[in-house]
Design a protein around this motif. Structure first.
Motif, PDB file in Angstrom:
ATOM      1  N   GLY A 261       0.813  -1.203   0.000  1.00  0.00           N
ATOM      2  CA  GLY A 261       0.000   0.000   0.000  1.00  0.00           C
ATOM      3  C   GLY A 261       0.852   1.262   0.000  1.00  0.00           C
ATOM      4  N   GLY A 262       0.332   2.309  -0.640  1.00  0.00           N
ATOM      5  CA  GLY A 262       1.051   3.570  -0.691  1.00  0.00           C
ATOM      6  C   GLY A 262       2.103   3.660  -1.768  1.00  0.00           C
ATOM      7  N   ILE A 263       2.282   2.607  -2.531  1.00  0.00           N
ATOM      8  CA  ILE A 263       3.251   2.552  -3.632  1.00  0.00           C
ATOM      9  C   ILE A 263       2.473   2.360  -4.920  1.00  0.00           C
ATOM     10  N   PRO A 264       2.617   3.229  -5.941  1.00  0.00           N
ATOM     11  CA  PRO A 264       3.501   4.410  -5.982  1.00  0.00           C
ATOM     12  C   PRO A 264       3.058   5.498  -5.026  1.00  0.00           C
ATOM     13  N   LEU A 265       4.001   6.396  -4.717  1.00  0.00           N
ATOM     14  CA  LEU A 265       3.759   7.420  -3.714  1.00  0.00           C
ATOM     15  C   LEU A 265       2.711   8.419  -4.169  1.00  0.00           C
ATOM     16  N   THR A 266       1.901   8.835  -3.207  1.00  0.00           N
ATOM     17  CA  THR A 266       0.920   9.897  -3.404  1.00  0.00           C
ATOM     18  C   THR A 266       1.173  10.971  -2.354  1.00  0.00           C
ATOM     19  N   PRO A 267       0.608  12.175  -2.508  1.00  0.00           N
ATOM     20  CA  PRO A 267       0.841  13.212  -1.491  1.00  0.00           C
ATOM     21  C   PRO A 267       0.453  12.779  -0.082  1.00  0.00           C
ATOM     22  N   TRP A 268      -0.665  12.053   0.058  1.00  0.00           N
ATOM     23  CA  TRP A 268      -1.092  11.641   1.391  1.00  0.00           C
ATOM     24  C   TRP A 268      -0.187  10.551   1.962  1.00  0.00           C
ATOM     25  N   SER A 269       0.267   9.638   1.126  1.00  0.00           N
ATOM     26  CA  SER A 269       1.193   8.614   1.612  1.00  0.00           C
ATOM     27  C   SER A 269       2.531   9.230   2.009  1.00  0.00           C
ATOM     28  N   VAL A 270       2.984  10.241   1.265  1.00  0.00           N
ATOM     29  CA  VAL A 270       4.236  10.922   1.617  1.00  0.00           C
ATOM     30  C   VAL A 270       4.103  11.607   2.974  1.00  0.00           C
ATOM     31  N   ILE A 271       2.939  12.242   3.221  1.00  0.00           N
ATOM     32  CA  ILE A 271       2.707  12.894   4.512  1.00  0.00           C
ATOM     33  C   ILE A 271       2.729  11.859   5.638  1.00  0.00           C
ATOM     34  N   THR A 272       2.116  10.697   5.399  1.00  0.00           N
ATOM     35  CA  THR A 272       2.110   9.637   6.416  1.00  0.00           C
ATOM     36  C   THR A 272       3.514   9.150   6.713  1.00  0.00           C
ATOM     37  N   TYR A 273       4.288   8.896   5.670  1.00  0.00           N
ATOM     38  CA  TYR A 273       5.650   8.401   5.874  1.00  0.00           C
ATOM     39  C   TYR A 273       6.546   9.463   6.502  1.00  0.00           C
ATOM     40  N   LEU A 274       6.325  10.739   6.188  1.00  0.00           N
ATOM     41  CA  LEU A 274       7.099  11.805   6.819  1.00  0.00           C
ATOM     42  C   LEU A 274       6.773  11.908   8.302  1.00  0.00           C
ATOM     43  N   ALA A 275       5.485  11.755   8.641  1.00  0.00           N
ATOM     44  CA  ALA A 275       5.105  11.778  10.062  1.00  0.00           C
ATOM     45  C   ALA A 275       5.761  10.624  10.819  1.00  0.00           C
ATOM     46  N   TRP A 276       5.783   9.446  10.207  1.00  0.00           N
ATOM     47  CA  TRP A 276       6.446   8.297  10.833  1.00  0.00           C
ATOM     48  C   TRP A 276       7.956   8.524  10.923  1.00  0.00           C
ATOM     49  N   THR A 277       8.531   9.203   9.939  1.00  0.00           N
ATOM     50  CA  THR A 277       9.960   9.521   9.976  1.00  0.00           C
ATOM     51  C   THR A 277      10.275  10.433  11.150  1.00  0.00           C
ATOM     52  N   PHE A 278       9.447  11.452  11.363  1.00  0.00           N
ATOM     53  CA  PHE A 278       9.675  12.360  12.483  1.00  0.00           C
ATOM     54  C   PHE A 278       9.513  11.637  13.814  1.00  0.00           C
ATOM     55  N   ILE A 279       8.602  10.669  13.888  1.00  0.00           N
ATOM     56  CA  ILE A 279       8.445   9.902  15.125  1.00  0.00           C
ATOM     57  C   ILE A 279       9.703   9.071  15.400  1.00  0.00           C
ATOM     58  N   CYS A 280      10.186   8.349  14.401  1.00  0.00           N
ATOM     59  CA  CYS A 280      11.343   7.474  14.596  1.00  0.00           C
ATOM     60  C   CYS A 280      12.616   8.265  14.877  1.00  0.00           C
ATOM     61  N   PHE A 281      12.755   9.435  14.262  1.00  0.00           N
ATOM     62  CA  PHE A 281      13.962  10.241  14.444  1.00  0.00           C
ATOM     63  C   PHE A 281      13.806  11.281  15.549  1.00  0.00           C
ATOM     64  N   PHE A 282      12.686  11.281  16.249  1.00  0.00           N
ATOM     65  CA  PHE A 282      12.434  12.324  17.239  1.00  0.00           C
ATOM     66  C   PHE A 282      13.492  12.362  18.342  1.00  0.00           C
ATOM     67  N   PRO A 283      13.858  11.231  18.975  1.00  0.00           N
ATOM     68  CA  PRO A 283      14.910  11.316  20.013  1.00  0.00           C
ATOM     69  C   PRO A 283      16.239  11.798  19.461  1.00  0.00           C
TER      70      PRO A 283
END
Length: 348
Positions: A261-283
């Protein structure tokens, strides 16, 4: 590289526990390759910050990577689902879908272990007992002892082996039979020490009234503004991720065909993955922000220290050292004295 001070570790234990449960649950129950890749990078960078890249690389190469390879090869050898057959073994056909899913399972195990290594560094025993000591006093004590089991036993094994080396009875001495005998001796000493330590801990906690009703305990943790801000940021990012997961951006299927799911990338999927990126890299990002803030304060401190005293501005309300303001720089440097006719006179 030694263990560094970490901004996220200084947060409230409830914030630390909530964060690690979040990333671990998503990592262990969602097999989406993009989410797993982001989770791996976040765990790797944070582990390097906490323990240094040498310790992380050594642990992963010696323990985690071999286990990952074993899991990745076992799954396609015994599970034959999928429609893309690559070749045949005695156990049956080996499919592309089974190989990919085996790699995904191994990656999930590898990333979870990496996050648990970070958890072990941040969530110390006192934090865990603080969170669950009043709710489940006996279980919280047992779990806290289990969490520190491996590092404490590793340290004790080193002590025992150093003592055995002094008398020539280490596992590195002698032939195979003697090595086995010395190894069993070290194991026996370690087990004896573990049992005695458990009894001492039990007697100590009972003597202190642990688990009794109405017993108070000292705590240095307070939920301040920083913790509220961190919790709000994580909750907002989690809300974005859950919304994206609801729309199928975390969907992954490997049987009978591979669907992501989410492949190919769409604007909403990119936003979701960016939010998850900020969560994982938050510390990790929080630690970088703390480092930059400290560098700015250190730079400002050095500038204040290096500025000559006669160029520093007087603080509001402070008395002027020299009342006369229209004197020259030479007079100022001479402490308020001027030379007239070869003699010095004080300026008042």
């Amino acid at each position: 590289m030694n263990k560094r001070s970490d901004a996220f570790s200084a947060c409230h234990p409830a914030v630390n526990f909530f964060y690690f449960m979040l990333v671990l649950l998503v990592t262990m129950f969602l097999s989406h390759p993009v989410l797993l890749g982001i989770s791996f990078l976040g765990a790797f960078f944070y582990a390097v910050r906490l323990k240094g890249w040498k310790a992380v690389a050594k642990f992963n190469l010696i323990f985690t990577l071999p286990a990952m390879v074993i899991v990745a090869f076992i799954n396609p050898a015994f599970n034959h689902y999928g429609v893309t057959t690559l070749f045949y073994l005695k156990t049956g056909p080996v499919t592309l879908e089974a190989i990919v899913y085996g790699i995904v399972l191994a990656s999930m195990l590898f990333i979870a272990i990496l996050w648990f290594s970070c958890y072990n560094e941040v969530m110390t025993t006192d934090k865990f007992v603080y969170l669950f000591g009043r709710v489940i006093p006996a279980l919280s004590l047992v779990l806290s002892m289990v969490f520190r089991f491996v590092p404490k036993f590793n340290a004790q094994v080193k002590v025992i082996r150093n003592g055995q080396k002094c008398v020539g009875r280490d596992m590195s001495n002698g032939k195979l039979i003697k090595k086995i005998r010395y190894g069993l001796t070290i194991l026996s000493i370690l087990i004896t020490w573990a049992l005695e330590n458990a009894i001492d801990t039990s007697d100590s906690m009972r003597a202190r009234g642990y688990g009794l009703k109405g017993r108070s305990s000292f705590s240095i943790y307070h939920f301040d503004r920083r913790d509220v801000t961190v919790t709000g940021i994580l909750a907002g990012l989690l809300g974005v991720c859950l919304l994206g997961f609801h729309y199928g951006f975390s969907f992954a299927q490997y049987d009978p065909v591979i669907k992501i799911g989410g492949i190919p990338l769409t604007p909403w999927s990119v936003i979701t993955y960016l939010a998850w990126t900020f969560i994982c890299f938050f510390p990790f990002l929080l630690g970088l922000w703390e480092d930059e803030s400290f560098k700015k304060l250190e730079k400002k401190m050095r500038m204040d220290r290096d500025i000559p005293w006669y160029l520093k501005e007087d603080e509001p309300g402070s008395e002027q050292k020299i009342l006369k303001t229209d004197m020259t720089f030479t007079e100022y440097m001479n402490g308020g004295k001027e030379t007239e006719g070869g003699t010095e006179c004080e300026l008042y």
